[in-house]
Structures are given as structure tokens and as C-alpha cells.
Scaffold this active site. Structure first.
Site, PDB file in Angstrom:
ATOM      1  N   TYR A  99       0.812  -1.221   0.000  1.00 27.00           N
ATOM      2  CA  TYR A  99       0.000   0.000   0.000  1.00 27.00           C
ATOM      3  C   TYR A  99       0.844   1.269   0.000  1.00 27.00           C
ATOM      4  O   TYR A  99       0.475   2.266  -0.617  1.00 27.00           O
ATOM      5  CB  TYR A  99      -0.969  -0.013   1.187  1.00 27.00           C
ATOM      6  CG  TYR A  99      -2.065  -1.027   1.026  1.00 27.00           C
ATOM      7  CD1 TYR A  99      -3.096  -0.814   0.121  1.00 27.00           C
ATOM      8  CD2 TYR A  99      -2.063  -2.215   1.759  1.00 27.00           C
ATOM      9  CE1 TYR A  99      -4.105  -1.750  -0.047  1.00 27.00           C
ATOM     10  CE2 TYR A  99      -3.062  -3.158   1.601  1.00 27.00           C
ATOM     11  CZ  TYR A  99      -4.082  -2.919   0.694  1.00 27.00           C
ATOM     12  OH  TYR A  99      -5.070  -3.856   0.519  1.00 27.00           O
ATOM     13  N   ARG A 138     -24.034 -12.173  -7.412  1.00 26.01           N
ATOM     14  CA  ARG A 138     -23.106 -11.140  -6.942  1.00 26.01           C
ATOM     15  C   ARG A 138     -23.446 -10.722  -5.516  1.00 26.01           C
ATOM     16  O   ARG A 138     -22.570 -10.421  -4.713  1.00 26.01           O
ATOM     17  CB  ARG A 138     -23.154  -9.940  -7.889  1.00 26.01           C
ATOM     18  CG  ARG A 138     -22.639 -10.230  -9.297  1.00 26.01           C
ATOM     19  CD  ARG A 138     -22.767  -9.004 -10.190  1.00 26.01           C
ATOM     20  NE  ARG A 138     -22.324  -9.258 -11.559  1.00 26.01           N
ATOM     21  CZ  ARG A 138     -23.116  -9.679 -12.531  1.00 26.01           C
ATOM     22  NH1 ARG A 138     -24.398  -9.916 -12.274  1.00 26.01           N
ATOM     23  NH2 ARG A 138     -22.652  -9.863 -13.747  1.00 26.01           N
ATOM     24  N   SER A 177     -10.423  -4.058   5.494  1.00 27.45           N
ATOM     25  CA  SER A 177      -8.966  -4.044   5.666  1.00 27.45           C
ATOM     26  C   SER A 177      -8.275  -3.260   4.552  1.00 27.45           C
ATOM     27  O   SER A 177      -7.203  -2.687   4.765  1.00 27.45           O
ATOM     28  CB  SER A 177      -8.426  -5.480   5.716  1.00 27.45           C
ATOM     29  OG  SER A 177      -8.628  -6.144   4.478  1.00 27.45           O
ATOM     30  N   VAL A 203     -14.442  -2.118  -8.503  1.00 29.91           N
ATOM     31  CA  VAL A 203     -14.824  -3.094  -9.529  1.00 29.91           C
ATOM     32  C   VAL A 203     -15.323  -4.392  -8.897  1.00 29.91           C
ATOM     33  O   VAL A 203     -16.137  -5.100  -9.481  1.00 29.91           O
ATOM     34  CB  VAL A 203     -13.634  -3.390 -10.465  1.00 29.91           C
ATOM     35  CG1 VAL A 203     -14.035  -4.321 -11.597  1.00 29.91           C
ATOM     36  CG2 VAL A 203     -13.046  -2.095 -11.027  1.00 29.91           C
ATOM     37  N   ARG A 217     -22.886  -4.944 -23.175  1.00 33.17           N
ATOM     38  CA  ARG A 217     -23.512  -6.220 -23.537  1.00 33.17           C
ATOM     39  C   ARG A 217     -24.846  -5.997 -24.246  1.00 33.17           C
ATOM     40  O   ARG A 217     -25.177  -6.695 -25.209  1.00 33.17           O
ATOM     41  CB  ARG A 217     -23.717  -7.066 -22.275  1.00 33.17           C
ATOM     42  CG  ARG A 217     -22.430  -7.642 -21.714  1.00 33.17           C
ATOM     43  CD  ARG A 217     -22.658  -8.263 -20.347  1.00 33.17           C
ATOM     44  NE  ARG A 217     -21.459  -8.963 -19.870  1.00 33.17           N
ATOM     45  CZ  ARG A 217     -21.190  -9.214 -18.597  1.00 33.17           C
ATOM     46  NH1 ARG A 217     -22.043  -8.806 -17.657  1.00 33.17           N
ATOM     47  NH2 ARG A 217     -20.090  -9.856 -18.249  1.00 33.17           N
ATOM     48  N   HIS A 228     -25.718  -3.692 -10.864  1.00 35.38           N
ATOM     49  CA  HIS A 228     -24.924  -4.533 -11.768  1.00 35.38           C
ATOM     50  C   HIS A 228     -25.190  -5.963 -11.332  1.00 35.38           C
ATOM     51  O   HIS A 228     -24.452  -6.561 -10.553  1.00 35.38           O
ATOM     52  CB  HIS A 228     -23.436  -4.188 -11.646  1.00 35.38           C
ATOM     53  CG  HIS A 228     -22.535  -5.144 -12.372  1.00 35.38           C
ATOM     54  ND1 HIS A 228     -22.660  -5.423 -13.706  1.00 35.38           N
ATOM     55  CD2 HIS A 228     -21.494  -5.901 -11.926  1.00 35.38           C
ATOM     56  CE1 HIS A 228     -21.729  -6.300 -14.068  1.00 35.38           C
ATOM     57  NE2 HIS A 228     -21.014  -6.611 -12.993  1.00 35.38           N
TER      58      HIS A 228
END
EC number: 1.1.1.27
Length: 318
Positions: free
Chosen positions: A69, A92, A105, A122, A155, A179
Site C-alpha cells: 500500500y 453477486r 482491511s 470493480v 452487452r 450490476h
């Protein structure tokens, strides 16, 4: 606002299939001068960085690093792809508890070194995790963006283009909402180069009816499941979608993309992240567009928002 400078740094958190392919797509696009890969599996990021770097002779100059990081410090954009992968038969939204804990975290560490970055989420479920990132980061909503329904919209354009035998880039339409399984197709605003789709179909003697809309929508909604059933994961198309969003930000394009953003008052929807047409530029999300939907679409969008809110409220790890 991302300041114009000679170097552009993008960090990708998570070096699984989506993260590694995103780094590859970003490398090919030439948008960054530095790409940093971070993952709990340090050996994996080292291998990915080495493999990508070996192709440096074939693209614009870019430095690709495996790091932690601290190495992401000063990133213009941090792309977050880390999380448990979606398994065959898993929705999902069923991923939620696993990935919220992972984000608890990740996000504090990202923010520690990147106070001014734009965060691009994402990982799935992307709308829920974008909201979680917004809350955990303390960043303004403009700088916490989800990849949203950018891929789903592509799509949909592909499906229409394939059936009508036209370039999908000539199809103007949006998938909005989650989504995922409650997403909606905005048929009422769909057009082919500014000709309403029903008028275009009638003029060209093409199919456009309830059965057509149902088949196309189902194919779009289930596309990820079909890919996962066949190859285990989706990563090429989403990597291209992420790269498109990144280019819009870094180029201050002010282009309209259906990213996931905090909705505050749209058809009564509040305090939830949804895929919405937004003007995307150097500041991140510069404006969410309140397009007019018909009654059926608006009702479905409200239900999509309720689905996501209920998921957040029921998450056992929040």
C-alpha cells in the site's frame, strides 16, 4: 480534479484475473506511466508485474511494479478489484459478507496513502461495495465510483447490434440499477443513431416486440453466469470497461458513462449506489443525469434500489 502532469499513476488492488487483466488493458491503452499491483499474494503480483514488464518494448513507456500500500502513494486513480471470486451458481449479492470484510482491511490502507485519489471499485457486488467504500473512505461521492453498468450496457449494445447487424457503437442505450439480477434495460430511451429503436425496427422490417426485449434483456442479465459456467470467470470485458472509465477520468473527457454513483433523489431513491448515466471527467463523477424513464422502468429501478438497500441492511458484517 486530476491535475495535468507528465506522469500518471494508477494502482490496482487485487491481482486476480480481473486485476491482472485490468493492468494489462491499462498498459495497452497507454494512459499511465506507472501501474502498481497490490495483492495479499505478493508472489502473484511479482509474477504479473514481471510478465507485463517484459512486453514494455511494444507499448508506450510504463513502469509496472509489484508493491504494497505504501507504494501506491500519490496514485491518481486506485482501482479496487480485490475480493472473493464469484463461483458457479453464486449471485453477486451472495458475495457481500465475504467482500465487505475484505474491504474493511483494504480501504483504510488505500486512503492512508492516497488522500486525493479517485477510487474506482470493480469488485462485486459493485454497487454495495462502492457504497461501503464511500462510507469507509470518507471521500466525497464524486471520487468514489463503481464500474456500475458500463459492462452491462456494452452487452446490451452488443446484443442489439448482433440481431440488427449494425455496429453496436451506433446503439444508444443504458442498463441502469444494480450490476446484477435486478438491473433494468432502458428501452424507452434506446435509439439507433437518434432514431428510436421501435421506429428503426419498423423502417428496416426488423423484430422489436415484447419477446425481442425479453430475450435480449435475459441474455444481458445472464451473460456473466454463462461465461462463468464455461470458463470460470469474466475478466476481459470488465477490464476494457474499467480502462474506458479510467481514460474518461484522466482525459477529463466529460463523457457519459453508466457508472455506479450515490443516488440522492431520483424517483424517490436515496442513499444507495446504482448504475446511472453520469458525466465522467477529471473530478470523477461530475454529474448524475436524471433521464426520464417510463413508469415500468422507473418502478423496476426503485425495486432494484430496494434490493441493494436490503442487502446492505442485512449484511452481517457491517
Amino acid at each position: 480534479m486530476i491535475k495535468k502532469r507528465n506522469t500518471t499513476k494508477i494502482s490496482v488492488i487485487g491481482a486476480g484475473s480481473v486485476g491482472a487483466t485490468t493492468a494489462y488493458a491499462l498498459m495497452l491503452s497507454g494512459v499511465a506511466t506507472e501501474i502498481v499491483l497490490v495483492d495479499v499474494n505478493k508472489s502473484k503480483t511479482e509474477g504479473e508485474a514481471m510478465d507485463l514488464s517484459h512486453g514494455a518494448d511494444f507499448v508506450k513507456p510504463v513502469n509496472i511494479l509489484s508493491g504494497d500500500y505504501k507504494d501506491t502513494e500519490g496514485s491518481d486513480i486506485v482501482v479496487i478489484t480485490a475480493g472473493a471470486a464469484q463461483k458457479v451458481g453464486e449471485t453477486r449479492l451472495q458475495l457481500i459478507n465475504k467482500n465487505i470484510n475484505i474491504f474493511k482491511s483494504i480501504i483504510p490502507e488505500v486512503v492512508k496513502y492516497n488522500k486525493d485519489a479517485i477510487l474506482l471499485v470493480v469488485s462485486n457486488p459493485v454497487d454495495v461495495l462502492s457504497y461501503v467504500t464511500y462510507k469507509l473512505s470518507g471521500f466525497p461521492k464524486e471520487r468514489v465510483i463503481g464500474s456500475g453498468t458500463v459492462l452491462d450496457t456494452s452487452r446490451l449494445k452488443h446484443e442489439i447490434g448482433k440481431r440488427y447487424k449494425i455496429d453496436p457503437r451506433n446503439v444508444n442505450t443504458y442498463i441502469m440499477g444494480e450490476h446484477g439480477d435486478s438491473e433494468i434495460a432502458t428501452w424507452s430511451v434506446t435509439n439507433i443513431q437518434n432514431i428510436k429503436i421501435d421506429e428503426y425496427a419498423n423502417k428496416e422490417n426488423l423484430e422489436y416486440n415484447d419477446n425481442f426485449r425479453k430475450e435480449v434483456y435475459e441474455n444481458v442479465k445472464n451473460a456473466a453466469y454463462e461465461v462463468i459456467n464455461r470458463k470460470g470467470a469474466t475478466f476481459y470485458a470488465i477490464a476494457l470497461a474499467v480502462t474506458r472509465i479510467v481514460k474518461a477520468i484522466l482525459g477529463d473527457e466529460k463523457t457519459i458513462l453508466p457508472v455506479s454513483t450515490l443516488v440522492e433523489n431520483y424517483y424517490g431513491i436515496k442513499d444507495v449506489y446504482l448504475g446511472m448515466p453520469c458525466i465522467v471527467g477529471g473530478s470523477g463523477i461530475e454529474k448524475a443525469l436524471s433521464i426520464d424513464l417510463n413508469k415500468t422502468e422507473a418502478s423496476k429501478l426503485v425495486k432494484s434500489a430496494e434490493t441493494l438497500k436490503n442487502t446492505l441492511n442485512n449484511a452481517s458484517c457491517l
